[in-house]
Design a protein around this motif. Structure first.
Motif, PDB file in Angstrom:
ATOM      1  N   VAL A   6      10.184   0.869 -11.060  1.00 43.51           N
ATOM      2  CA  VAL A   6      11.277   0.700 -11.076  1.00 43.51           C
ATOM      3  C   VAL A   6      11.778  -0.812 -10.736  1.00 43.51           C
ATOM      4  N   GLY A   7      12.664  -1.215 -11.422  1.00 46.52           N
ATOM      5  CA  GLY A   7      13.108  -2.775 -11.219  1.00 46.52           C
ATOM      6  C   GLY A   7      12.301  -3.813 -11.615  1.00 46.52           C
ATOM      7  N   ALA A   8      11.228  -3.527 -11.987  1.00 47.63           N
ATOM      8  CA  ALA A   8      10.044  -4.778 -12.533  1.00 47.63           C
ATOM      9  C   ALA A   8      10.495  -5.119 -14.058  1.00 47.63           C
ATOM     10  N   SER A   9      10.355  -6.295 -14.100  1.00 50.17           N
ATOM     11  CA  SER A   9      10.488  -6.606 -15.662  1.00 50.17           C
ATOM     12  C   SER A   9       9.456  -6.389 -16.478  1.00 50.17           C
ATOM     13  N   GLY A  10       9.492  -6.100 -17.830  1.00 47.25           N
ATOM     14  CA  GLY A  10       8.479  -5.639 -18.637  1.00 47.25           C
ATOM     15  C   GLY A  10       7.595  -6.923 -18.517  1.00 47.25           C
ATOM     16  N   HIS A  11       7.770  -7.966 -18.837  1.00 52.75           N
ATOM     17  CA  HIS A  11       6.816  -9.257 -18.902  1.00 52.75           C
ATOM     18  C   HIS A  11       5.693  -9.257 -17.909  1.00 52.75           C
ATOM     19  N   LEU A  12       6.331  -8.846 -16.500  1.00 56.27           N
ATOM     20  CA  LEU A  12       5.572  -9.065 -15.086  1.00 56.27           C
ATOM     21  C   LEU A  12       4.613  -8.000 -15.274  1.00 56.27           C
ATOM     22  N   TRP A  13       4.862  -6.760 -15.412  1.00 57.94           N
ATOM     23  CA  TRP A  13       4.306  -5.726 -15.179  1.00 57.94           C
ATOM     24  C   TRP A  13       3.413  -5.154 -16.646  1.00 57.94           C
ATOM     25  N   SER A  14       3.587  -5.684 -17.794  1.00 59.16           N
ATOM     26  CA  SER A  14       3.182  -5.083 -18.953  1.00 59.16           C
ATOM     27  C   SER A  14       1.766  -5.048 -18.927  1.00 59.16           C
ATOM     28  N   PRO A  39      12.270  -4.343  -7.172  1.00 60.93           N
ATOM     29  CA  PRO A  39      11.303  -3.550  -7.713  1.00 60.93           C
ATOM     30  C   PRO A  39      10.417  -2.517  -6.641  1.00 60.93           C
ATOM     31  N   HIS A  40      10.026  -1.528  -7.274  1.00 57.58           N
ATOM     32  CA  HIS A  40       9.351  -0.630  -6.198  1.00 57.58           C
ATOM     33  C   HIS A  40       8.373   0.380  -7.157  1.00 57.58           C
ATOM     34  N   LEU A  41       7.370   0.713  -6.651  1.00 59.45           N
ATOM     35  CA  LEU A  41       6.454   1.744  -7.206  1.00 59.45           C
ATOM     36  C   LEU A  41       6.757   3.165  -6.792  1.00 59.45           C
ATOM     37  N   LYS A  42       6.992   4.206  -7.454  1.00 63.78           N
ATOM     38  CA  LYS A  42       7.060   5.436  -7.037  1.00 63.78           C
ATOM     39  C   LYS A  42       5.646   6.292  -7.564  1.00 63.78           C
ATOM     40  N   LYS A  48       4.475  17.920  -5.332  1.00 61.60           N
ATOM     41  CA  LYS A  48       6.039  17.777  -5.137  1.00 61.60           C
ATOM     42  C   LYS A  48       6.325  16.499  -4.186  1.00 61.60           C
ATOM     43  N   ASN A  49       5.249  15.917  -3.741  1.00 58.43           N
ATOM     44  CA  ASN A  49       5.547  14.755  -2.812  1.00 58.43           C
ATOM     45  C   ASN A  49       5.683  13.573  -3.622  1.00 58.43           C
ATOM     46  N   GLN A  50       6.412  12.542  -3.021  1.00 56.49           N
ATOM     47  CA  GLN A  50       6.404  11.389  -3.653  1.00 56.49           C
ATOM     48  C   GLN A  50       6.210  10.319  -2.306  1.00 56.49           C
ATOM     49  N   ARG A  51       5.691   9.121  -2.981  1.00 55.03           N
ATOM     50  CA  ARG A  51       5.572   7.929  -2.296  1.00 55.03           C
ATOM     51  C   ARG A  51       6.219   6.673  -2.952  1.00 55.03           C
ATOM     52  N   VAL A  52       6.814   5.822  -2.210  1.00 53.24           N
ATOM     53  CA  VAL A  52       7.491   4.805  -2.561  1.00 53.24           C
ATOM     54  C   VAL A  52       7.094   3.568  -1.988  1.00 53.24           C
TER      55      VAL A  52
END
Length: 102
Positions: A6-14, A39-42, A48-52
């Protein structure tokens, strides 16, 4: 497991994202851009747990490292230890307390 970027530009992460998806076909990787957020990773797990993890100001290699750690995690909740000191070889003399009389 689903991994959402989430929040990461496509070019940086692609490139990193494509590499991660190719090596791990069992992952569902979703990239979305939300303005005004860091930007963060989920990581969404089957139980049913999640980490951010916040990846603000990190290089793509470090982001890939965090994504790999999210992938390798089991998704369990973090359990606080009941004792402060855990060791395989406890002291023969016993643990020190403030009640010890000399």
């Amino acid at each position: 497991m689903a991994l959402r970027v989430v929040g990461a530009s496509g070019h940086l992460w692609s490139r990193s994202c494509q590499h991660l998806e190719r090596k791990n076909p069992q992952l569902e990787v979703v990239t979305e851009l939300i303005r005004g957020q860091h930007p963060h990773l989920k990581g969404f797990y089957r139980n049913k747990n999640q980490r951010v993890i916040c990846v603000k100001n990190m290089d793509p290699e470090v982001v890939l490292l965090h994504a790999t750690r999210l992938r390798n995690a089991l998704g369990r909740k973090v359990v606080k230890l009941k004792t402060r000191h855990v060791t395989k070889h406890p002291s023969v003399q016993g643990t020190w307390t403030t009640d010890v009389q000399f």
